[in-house]
Design a protein around this motif. Structure first.
Motif, mmCIF file in Angstrom:
data_model
loop_
_atom_site.group_PDB
_atom_site.id
_atom_site.type_symbol
_atom_site.label_atom_id
_atom_site.label_comp_id
_atom_site.label_asym_id
_atom_site.label_seq_id
_atom_site.Cartn_x
_atom_site.Cartn_y
_atom_site.Cartn_z
ATOM 1 N N VAL A 60 -11.321 -41.394 96.221
ATOM 2 C CA VAL A 60 -10.347 -42.298 95.617
ATOM 3 C C VAL A 60 -9.356 -41.445 94.820
ATOM 4 O O VAL A 60 -9.724 -40.869 93.794
ATOM 5 C CB VAL A 60 -11.038 -43.317 94.679
ATOM 6 C CG1 VAL A 60 -10.006 -44.200 93.989
ATOM 7 C CG2 VAL A 60 -12.051 -44.152 95.451
ATOM 8 N N TYR A 71 -9.565 -36.895 91.667
ATOM 9 C CA TYR A 71 -10.219 -37.682 92.705
ATOM 10 C C TYR A 71 -11.516 -38.225 92.134
ATOM 11 O O TYR A 71 -12.243 -37.519 91.440
ATOM 12 C CB TYR A 71 -10.565 -36.837 93.938
ATOM 13 C CG TYR A 71 -9.427 -36.665 94.895
ATOM 14 C CD1 TYR A 71 -9.080 -37.687 95.770
ATOM 15 C CD2 TYR A 71 -8.707 -35.495 94.925
ATOM 16 C CE1 TYR A 71 -8.036 -37.536 96.649
ATOM 17 C CE2 TYR A 71 -7.661 -35.337 95.801
ATOM 18 C CZ TYR A 71 -7.325 -36.361 96.668
ATOM 19 O OH TYR A 71 -6.289 -36.209 97.537
ATOM 20 N N SER A 104 -9.405 -47.206 99.920
ATOM 21 C CA SER A 104 -9.485 -46.268 98.794
ATOM 22 C C SER A 104 -8.150 -45.584 98.528
ATOM 23 O O SER A 104 -7.831 -45.257 97.387
ATOM 24 C CB SER A 104 -10.541 -45.194 99.072
ATOM 25 O OG SER A 104 -11.820 -45.749 99.111
ATOM 26 N N HIS A 105 -7.381 -45.365 99.589
ATOM 27 C CA HIS A 105 -6.127 -44.625 99.460
ATOM 28 C C HIS A 105 -4.912 -45.525 99.306
ATOM 29 O O HIS A 105 -3.866 -45.062 98.865
ATOM 30 C CB HIS A 105 -5.949 -43.684 100.655
ATOM 31 C CG HIS A 105 -6.874 -42.526 100.584
ATOM 32 N ND1 HIS A 105 -6.508 -41.306 100.085
ATOM 33 C CD2 HIS A 105 -8.185 -42.411 100.912
ATOM 34 C CE1 HIS A 105 -7.539 -40.487 100.122
ATOM 35 N NE2 HIS A 105 -8.569 -41.139 100.619
ATOM 36 N N LEU A 109 -7.365 -47.685 92.421
ATOM 37 C CA LEU A 109 -8.699 -48.136 92.005
ATOM 38 C C LEU A 109 -9.202 -47.463 90.729
ATOM 39 O O LEU A 109 -10.281 -47.795 90.259
ATOM 40 C CB LEU A 109 -9.697 -47.906 93.142
ATOM 41 C CG LEU A 109 -9.383 -48.642 94.450
ATOM 42 C CD1 LEU A 109 -10.438 -48.329 95.502
ATOM 43 C CD2 LEU A 109 -9.269 -50.131 94.216
ATOM 44 N N LEU A 118 -13.595 -45.441 87.340
ATOM 45 C CA LEU A 118 -13.200 -46.377 88.377
ATOM 46 C C LEU A 118 -13.028 -47.761 87.766
ATOM 47 O O LEU A 118 -13.798 -48.154 86.893
ATOM 48 C CB LEU A 118 -14.308 -46.415 89.443
ATOM 49 C CG LEU A 118 -14.078 -47.261 90.682
ATOM 50 C CD1 LEU A 118 -13.002 -46.637 91.556
ATOM 51 C CD2 LEU A 118 -15.386 -47.385 91.464
ATOM 52 N N ALA A 123 -12.301 -52.415 92.383
ATOM 53 C CA ALA A 123 -12.851 -51.672 93.525
ATOM 54 C C ALA A 123 -13.777 -52.553 94.355
ATOM 55 O O ALA A 123 -13.692 -52.566 95.589
ATOM 56 C CB ALA A 123 -13.581 -50.420 93.040
#
Length: 156
Positions: A60, A71, A104-105, A109, A118, A123
């Motif tokens: 993510v 990430y 995710s991209h 999130l 997160l 999410a």
């Protein structure tokens, strides 16, 4: 222009890494179809993990002001509803993984106030929609976040 290429390369590298890590996890965890005894045991047993699909190490990206800053790596467990054929659903695992990586991209999130955290509520909502897209509404049961790790070193 150079910065956008660097971000694109970093995202591509993370997608490749998450795919490779998933393959490694499946290879070491015996992700293939088992024999008839194993299949029967999973379908009759009370364990919820026997009717689940795991999605480990989803990358993510954390982007702030147009800059890639971190990430997060998220591992999910998706329960498969009991009225659905487990093995037919598992045959669609590659579609599930693709939908989860894309989600995710294409969504922000990360927690808006913490680059190492997160936004779990968002999410779960995004991942549920991706799982339903890949597997169908009837197949998707509860979804849980099993683990989240930051590339900056703090496990969450």
């Amino acid at each position: 222009m150079k910065r956008s290429h660097a971000v694109a390369r970093a995202i591509a590298a993370a997608m490749i890494a998450s795919t490779l890590l998933a393959g490694l996890a499946n290879a070491s965890g015996g992700g293939g179809h088992g024999g008839e005894k194993e299949k029967a045991k999973e379908e009759e047993g009370p364990s919820t993990t026997a009717r689940s699909m795991d999605a480990p190490y989803l990358a993510v990206p954390v982007v702030r002001d147009g800059h890639l800053v971190n990430y997060l790596f998220v591992s999910l467990r998706i329960e498969i509803a009991p009225q659905v054929d487990l093995w037919r659903t598992r045959e669609r695992a590659h579609f599930l993984r693709d939908a989860l990586v894309r989600a995710s991209h294409s969504n922000d999130l990360a927690d808006p106030h913490n680059n190492n955290a997160l936004n779990e509520a968002l999410a779960l909502q995004v991942y549920r929609a991706a799982a339903v897209q890949a597997l169908g509404e009837r197949a998707v049961g509860p979804i849980q976040i099993v683990a989240t790790y930051s590339s900056q070193g703090s496990g969450i």
